[in-house]
Design a protein around this motif. Sequence first.
Motif, PDB file in Angstrom:
ATOM      1  N   GLN A  52      23.629  42.521 -11.982  1.00  0.00           N
ATOM      2  CA  GLN A  52      22.431  42.676 -11.156  1.00  0.00           C
ATOM      3  C   GLN A  52      21.275  43.258 -11.969  1.00  0.00           C
ATOM      4  O   GLN A  52      20.124  42.817 -11.829  1.00  0.00           O
ATOM      5  CB  GLN A  52      22.733  43.580  -9.951  1.00  0.00           C
ATOM      6  N   GLU A  53      21.553  44.233 -12.816  1.00  0.00           N
ATOM      7  CA  GLU A  53      20.489  44.822 -13.640  1.00  0.00           C
ATOM      8  C   GLU A  53      19.889  43.791 -14.590  1.00  0.00           C
ATOM      9  O   GLU A  53      18.674  43.781 -14.827  1.00  0.00           O
ATOM     10  CB  GLU A  53      21.036  46.019 -14.408  1.00  0.00           C
ATOM     11  N   ILE A  54      20.737  42.915 -15.121  1.00  0.00           N
ATOM     12  CA  ILE A  54      20.230  41.821 -15.946  1.00  0.00           C
ATOM     13  C   ILE A  54      19.318  40.925 -15.110  1.00  0.00           C
ATOM     14  O   ILE A  54      18.237  40.511 -15.559  1.00  0.00           O
ATOM     15  CB  ILE A  54      21.400  41.015 -16.547  1.00  0.00           C
ATOM     16  N   ASP A  77      20.255  40.556  -5.550  1.00  0.00           N
ATOM     17  CA  ASP A  77      21.446  41.082  -4.871  1.00  0.00           C
ATOM     18  C   ASP A  77      22.124  40.001  -4.027  1.00  0.00           C
ATOM     19  O   ASP A  77      23.356  39.957  -3.934  1.00  0.00           O
ATOM     20  CB  ASP A  77      21.078  42.277  -3.996  1.00  0.00           C
ATOM     21  N   HIS A  78      21.331  39.131  -3.416  1.00  0.00           N
ATOM     22  CA  HIS A  78      21.910  38.046  -2.616  1.00  0.00           C
ATOM     23  C   HIS A  78      22.563  36.991  -3.515  1.00  0.00           C
ATOM     24  O   HIS A  78      23.633  36.467  -3.193  1.00  0.00           O
ATOM     25  CB  HIS A  78      20.819  37.392  -1.767  1.00  0.00           C
ATOM     26  N   PHE A 113      20.176  31.545  -4.319  1.00  0.00           N
ATOM     27  CA  PHE A 113      18.831  31.978  -4.690  1.00  0.00           C
ATOM     28  C   PHE A 113      17.783  31.120  -3.981  1.00  0.00           C
ATOM     29  O   PHE A 113      16.804  31.638  -3.421  1.00  0.00           O
ATOM     30  CB  PHE A 113      18.659  31.877  -6.208  1.00  0.00           C
ATOM     31  N   CYS A 114      17.990  29.806  -4.005  1.00  0.00           N
ATOM     32  CA  CYS A 114      17.019  28.882  -3.424  1.00  0.00           C
ATOM     33  C   CYS A 114      16.842  29.132  -1.932  1.00  0.00           C
ATOM     34  O   CYS A 114      15.715  29.173  -1.425  1.00  0.00           O
ATOM     35  CB  CYS A 114      17.474  27.450  -3.690  1.00  0.00           C
ATOM     36  N   SER A 115      17.939  29.299  -1.206  1.00  0.00           N
ATOM     37  CA  SER A 115      17.840  29.498   0.240  1.00  0.00           C
ATOM     38  C   SER A 115      17.134  30.803   0.572  1.00  0.00           C
ATOM     39  O   SER A 115      16.294  30.863   1.478  1.00  0.00           O
ATOM     40  CB  SER A 115      19.224  29.459   0.885  1.00  0.00           C
ATOM     41  N   LYS A 116      17.458  31.857  -0.166  1.00  0.00           N
ATOM     42  CA  LYS A 116      16.823  33.160   0.096  1.00  0.00           C
ATOM     43  C   LYS A 116      15.347  33.131  -0.267  1.00  0.00           C
ATOM     44  O   LYS A 116      14.497  33.638   0.490  1.00  0.00           O
ATOM     45  CB  LYS A 116      17.557  34.254  -0.680  1.00  0.00           C
ATOM     46  N   LEU A 117      15.003  32.544  -1.412  1.00  0.00           N
ATOM     47  CA  LEU A 117      13.600  32.478  -1.809  1.00  0.00           C
ATOM     48  C   LEU A 117      12.803  31.629  -0.831  1.00  0.00           C
ATOM     49  O   LEU A 117      11.684  31.991  -0.446  1.00  0.00           O
ATOM     50  CB  LEU A 117      13.469  31.906  -3.226  1.00  0.00           C
ATOM     51  N   MET A 118      13.380  30.522  -0.391  1.00  0.00           N
ATOM     52  CA  MET A 118      12.670  29.662   0.552  1.00  0.00           C
ATOM     53  C   MET A 118      12.403  30.393   1.869  1.00  0.00           C
ATOM     54  O   MET A 118      11.328  30.270   2.462  1.00  0.00           O
ATOM     55  CB  MET A 118      13.477  28.381   0.788  1.00  0.00           C
ATOM     56  N   SER A 119      13.374  31.175   2.324  1.00  0.00           N
ATOM     57  CA  SER A 119      13.179  31.916   3.569  1.00  0.00           C
ATOM     58  C   SER A 119      12.101  32.978   3.405  1.00  0.00           C
ATOM     59  O   SER A 119      11.323  33.238   4.330  1.00  0.00           O
ATOM     60  CB  SER A 119      14.498  32.543   4.031  1.00  0.00           C
TER      61      SER A 119
END
Length: 432
Positions: A52-54, A77-78, A113-119
Amino acid sequence: MNFYSTNNPDHQVSLKDAVIKGLAPDQGLYMPVAIPMLSQSVIDNLHKMSFQEIGYEVLGALFEDQLEPEQIKTLVDHTLAFDAPLVEIEEGIYSLELFHGPTLAFKDFGARFCSKLMSILMEEESQQVKVLVATSGDTGSAVANGFYKVPGVEVIILYPKGKVSDLQEKQFTTLGENITALEIDGVFDDCQKLVKEAFLDEELNSKLILTSANSINVARWIPQCLYYFYAYSKLDKAGKKLAVSVPSGNFGNLGAGILAERMGLPIDTFIASTNVNRVVPAFLEGGRFESQASIPTISNSMDVGNPSNFYRLLALYDNDESLFREKVKGFYFDDHHTRDAMITVYHQSKYIMDPHGAVGYLGLRNFRKQFPDEYVGIFLETAHPGKFRETVEHALNLTIELPERLAAFMDGEKQALPLENDFEAFKSYLLK
């Protein structure tokens, strides 16, 4: 950071437009206008950081002017909610296991990542987004599960009839809710062509918000660079050069690795490992890039004859074909060699590879033969062998016990709509 089209560097859009549009109006793929370089201090201290830190460091450098720090943390995190272990299977050769996510395939990282960013980007929009996805196997399952029940989003998955494994098919045809599967009478390239045509159709785009969750979308593509940084952080190179072999079909995963290298990650050589759909290895050997009809293989997720991300790879090397060929080496293998590799590795180390990982292993092994003791190597194991159970069990003469979450899909009832390979038919469906 803005994004430009690979077909026209003067056409630039924001992150939101690049993600929601998916494909540029001129059919180009979106690329970051500038690729940030991480400091040497960050590279030197990767081994001290968590996954996660990376992620915070890398995505912070890429998106700091487009997203708030808290949004970047939420995204990381997601996305990185599961591990990607690095396993040594023989001296100097490591498997990067990317199948520990919800659908047991590497595409879980990009899909989440895509679903979270899109939301996040669509929070204030009232109109529903239609996500169009062409799949040769794992993309469909990863995207379907990543977007399952996401408010305001409908996912429409196009897949070639009879050309994905039963388990892959069950993972995206049994969910229902906001996920619809269209069974196309054709091959993967036909499905991909239908999706691209939809993005370019003026009537569709005047009435609907269409986007993609294939690797042509930067939101699917970019986050895959994270596990290259993570793998490097876990590796003891012992003074040797690093080669990374990527089993490749549409070439988004390889492009993400090159993006990591362009950001400062010291990967000396990439290996584009394919099955007999060898258009990119042929180019790397000095030929022209020429698409071909895809050929069915046991590594079906790589059965792509016209890989969309080729021009993204070129763009990462500033369209310098000589530099591209210098940094990336290509190998291709038929089903016979793929099976032999699965059998050999299992007998030597009891490690079970899926057919795609086996192609990656072969590319790495062949490359290292040319440079004895000079390179340590990583190949990407992109899917759990249980996803290709019949092929693996037949080759190794054993029984694979499916992980519980994978076996659960087999109990679901397939819900897929058959559709002819015709754009007007597809357009009519979307307008309904």
